[in-house]
Design an enzyme around this catalytic site. Structure first.
Site, PDB file in Angstrom:
ATOM      1  N   ASN A   1       0.864  -1.183   0.000  1.00 50.70           N
ATOM      2  CA  ASN A   1       0.000   0.000   0.000  1.00 50.70           C
ATOM      3  C   ASN A   1       0.903   1.237   0.000  1.00 50.70           C
ATOM      4  O   ASN A   1       1.567   1.518   0.994  1.00 50.70           O
ATOM      5  CB  ASN A   1      -0.876  -0.054   1.265  1.00 50.70           C
ATOM      6  CG  ASN A   1      -1.712   1.197   1.465  1.00 50.70           C
ATOM      7  OD1 ASN A   1      -1.778   2.061   0.595  1.00 50.70           O
ATOM      8  ND2 ASN A   1      -2.360   1.296   2.621  1.00 50.70           N
TER       9      ASN A   1
ATOM     10  N   GLU B   1      -6.753   3.854   8.384  1.00 53.25           N
ATOM     11  CA  GLU B   1      -6.674   5.310   8.149  1.00 53.25           C
ATOM     12  C   GLU B   1      -7.986   5.831   7.571  1.00 53.25           C
ATOM     13  O   GLU B   1      -8.381   6.967   7.844  1.00 53.25           O
ATOM     14  CB  GLU B   1      -5.470   5.618   7.237  1.00 53.25           C
ATOM     15  CG  GLU B   1      -4.165   5.464   8.005  1.00 53.25           C
ATOM     16  CD  GLU B   1      -2.969   5.033   7.182  1.00 53.25           C
ATOM     17  OE1 GLU B   1      -3.010   5.153   5.944  1.00 53.25           O
ATOM     18  OE2 GLU B   1      -1.989   4.567   7.784  1.00 53.25           O
TER      19      GLU B   1
ATOM     20  N   SER C   1       3.783  -2.795  10.305  1.00 48.74           N
ATOM     21  CA  SER C   1       5.248  -2.778  10.398  1.00 48.74           C
ATOM     22  C   SER C   1       5.899  -4.090   9.959  1.00 48.74           C
ATOM     23  O   SER C   1       6.868  -4.552  10.567  1.00 48.74           O
ATOM     24  CB  SER C   1       5.681  -2.394  11.819  1.00 48.74           C
ATOM     25  OG  SER C   1       5.199  -1.095  12.136  1.00 48.74           O
TER      26      SER C   1
ATOM     27  N   HIS D   1      -9.341   0.382   5.357  1.00 51.40           N
ATOM     28  CA  HIS D   1      -8.040   0.579   6.007  1.00 51.40           C
ATOM     29  C   HIS D   1      -8.244   1.432   7.259  1.00 51.40           C
ATOM     30  O   HIS D   1      -9.096   2.327   7.269  1.00 51.40           O
ATOM     31  CB  HIS D   1      -7.068   1.261   5.034  1.00 51.40           C
ATOM     32  CG  HIS D   1      -5.670   1.288   5.555  1.00 51.40           C
ATOM     33  ND1 HIS D   1      -5.239   2.226   6.453  1.00 51.40           N
ATOM     34  CD2 HIS D   1      -4.607   0.461   5.328  1.00 51.40           C
ATOM     35  CE1 HIS D   1      -3.960   1.990   6.754  1.00 51.40           C
ATOM     36  NE2 HIS D   1      -3.558   0.925   6.080  1.00 51.40           N
TER      37      HIS D   1
ATOM     38  N   GLU E   1      -4.963  -5.817  10.711  1.00 52.77           N
ATOM     39  CA  GLU E   1      -3.971  -4.772  10.948  1.00 52.77           C
ATOM     40  C   GLU E   1      -4.250  -4.090  12.287  1.00 52.77           C
ATOM     41  O   GLU E   1      -5.099  -3.188  12.358  1.00 52.77           O
ATOM     42  CB  GLU E   1      -4.030  -3.731   9.841  1.00 52.77           C
ATOM     43  CG  GLU E   1      -3.750  -4.287   8.459  1.00 52.77           C
ATOM     44  CD  GLU E   1      -3.233  -3.217   7.518  1.00 52.77           C
ATOM     45  OE1 GLU E   1      -2.140  -3.380   6.995  1.00 52.77           O
ATOM     46  OE2 GLU E   1      -3.923  -2.192   7.339  1.00 52.77           O
TER      47      GLU E   1
ATOM     48  N   LYS F   1       0.066   4.300  -0.168  1.00 49.60           N
ATOM     49  CA  LYS F   1      -0.578   5.444   0.503  1.00 49.60           C
ATOM     50  C   LYS F   1      -0.400   6.742  -0.311  1.00 49.60           C
ATOM     51  O   LYS F   1      -0.326   6.702  -1.527  1.00 49.60           O
ATOM     52  CB  LYS F   1      -0.046   5.581   1.929  1.00 49.60           C
ATOM     53  CG  LYS F   1      -0.197   4.299   2.730  1.00 49.60           C
ATOM     54  CD  LYS F   1       0.010   4.497   4.203  1.00 49.60           C
ATOM     55  CE  LYS F   1      -0.063   3.159   4.898  1.00 49.60           C
ATOM     56  NZ  LYS F   1       0.043   3.255   6.335  1.00 49.60           N
TER      57      LYS F   1
ATOM     58  N   GLY G   1       2.663   1.623  10.872  1.00 53.81           N
ATOM     59  CA  GLY G   1       3.572   2.759  10.705  1.00 53.81           C
ATOM     60  C   GLY G   1       4.294   3.150  11.987  1.00 53.81           C
ATOM     61  O   GLY G   1       4.891   4.218  12.064  1.00 53.81           O
TER      62      GLY G   1
HETATM   63  C1  PEP Z   1      -0.597  -0.308   6.294  1.00 50.24           C
HETATM   64  O1  PEP Z   1      -0.682   0.863   6.036  1.00 50.24           O
HETATM   65  O2  PEP Z   1      -1.485  -1.071   5.934  1.00 50.24           O
HETATM   66  C2  PEP Z   1       0.567  -0.771   7.045  1.00 50.24           C
HETATM   67  C3  PEP Z   1       0.536  -1.982   7.513  1.00 50.24           C
HETATM   68  O3  PEP Z   1       1.599   0.119   7.207  1.00 50.24           O
HETATM   69  P1  PEP Z   1       3.056  -0.199   7.802  1.00 50.24           P
HETATM   70  O4  PEP Z   1       3.552  -1.441   7.109  1.00 50.24           O
HETATM   71  O5  PEP Z   1       3.869   0.993   7.497  1.00 50.24           O
HETATM   72  O6  PEP Z   1       2.886  -0.430   9.267  1.00 50.24           O
END
Ligand code: PEP
Length: 250
Positions: free
Chosen positions: A9, A96, A212, A94, A166, A11, A172
């Site tokens: 992703n 976000e 992460s 997601h 997630e 973003k 992040g």
């Molecule tokens: C994500 O945005 O779905 C995500 C898992 O981000 P990151 O890998 O940076 O934690």
């Protein structure tokens, strides 16, 4: 052999030319990768990246879509528009989108149903905040997101749906759920799916872990029986960091 689904992703990062450059590097790096690999650039770069991945094994995904096919919906992108330029998959719900833009389970469910009706393969994201986890609400939060997100999804199209677990506190932040903790939540997700559909459907459903993920922890996470892939954010932005995740077996 079990095939893992590794999705990147991107973003709100990268101009069109930067996206094309990364996509080209990924095509050459991952051309013979044995896993399912998906990349989700920003909307503005989708058409250009579509040209790069055309005829390769890399799947083109979008990061979101609107809940309608067309009409007076300023600022939205329709699944018809995504399909038109070669998008095959779409990330929905997601954290976000849920937490920064107030997307509800009902809205996400509408998008999931519309994506499936338009033959786009949705990745439905679920996950708890740290406060919810510490308050003992993990199962009720994730269970509700699953039940509401999948409302009306027929068993016959379930193989087109991926779930991404997630934990919000791991996105992040550099904090990863331990493989054991992630696997336990994935197992719980399968229990919910078995209740909604069947044991067989729950077993065969693809459940990605996100939060992460990096080259250093990918193999350990994927070794867990209930983890079928990864949804990657930060580490998806460079071939040097995404390549090794997608090739975690080599
Ligand atoms: C994500 O945005 O779905 C995500 C898992 O981000 P990151 O890998 O940076 O934690």
């Amino acid at each position: 052999m079990r095939k893992y689904y590794i999705a990147g992703n991107w973003k709100m990062h990268k101009t069109v030319s930067e996206s094309v450059t990364l996509a080209k590097s990924l095509v050459s790096e991952l051309g013979s990768c044995g896993e399912r690999v998906m990349i989700a650039p920003a909307f503005t770069a989708l058409a250009a990246v579509a040209e790069v991945v055309k005829g390769t094994s890399i799947i083109l995904g979008a990061q979101n879509m609107g809940p309608d096919l067309q009409g007076a919906h300023t600022g939205e992108i329709s699944p018809l528009m995504l399909k038109d330029i070669g998008v095959k998959a779409v990330i929905l719900g997601h954290s976000e989108r849920r937490h920064s833009y107030g997307e509800s389970d009902a809205l996400i469910n509408k998008k999931v149903l519309l994506a499936l009706a338009q033959a786009l393969e949705p990745i439905l994201c679920v996950g708890e905040t740290l406060e919810e986890r510490e308050g003992g609400k993990l199962e009720s939060v994730v269970g509700t997101q699953l039940r509401e997100g999948l409302k009306g999804v027929a068993a016959t199209v379930l193989d087109k749906v991926t779930i991404a677990y997630e934990p919000v506190w791991a996105i992040g932040t550099g904090k990863t759920a331990t493989p054991e903790d992630a696997d336990a939540v994935h197992a719980y997700i399968r229990t919910v799916l078995a209740g909604l559909y069947s044991e067989a459907a729950a077993k065969s459903m693809c459940i990605q872990y996100g939060g992460s993920v990096k080259a250093e922890n990918a193999a350990e996470l994927m070794a867990k029986p209930n983890i079928d892939g990864a949804l990657v954010g930060g580490a998806a932005l460079k071939v040097e960091t995404f390549g090794p995740i997608a090739q975690f077996r080599s």
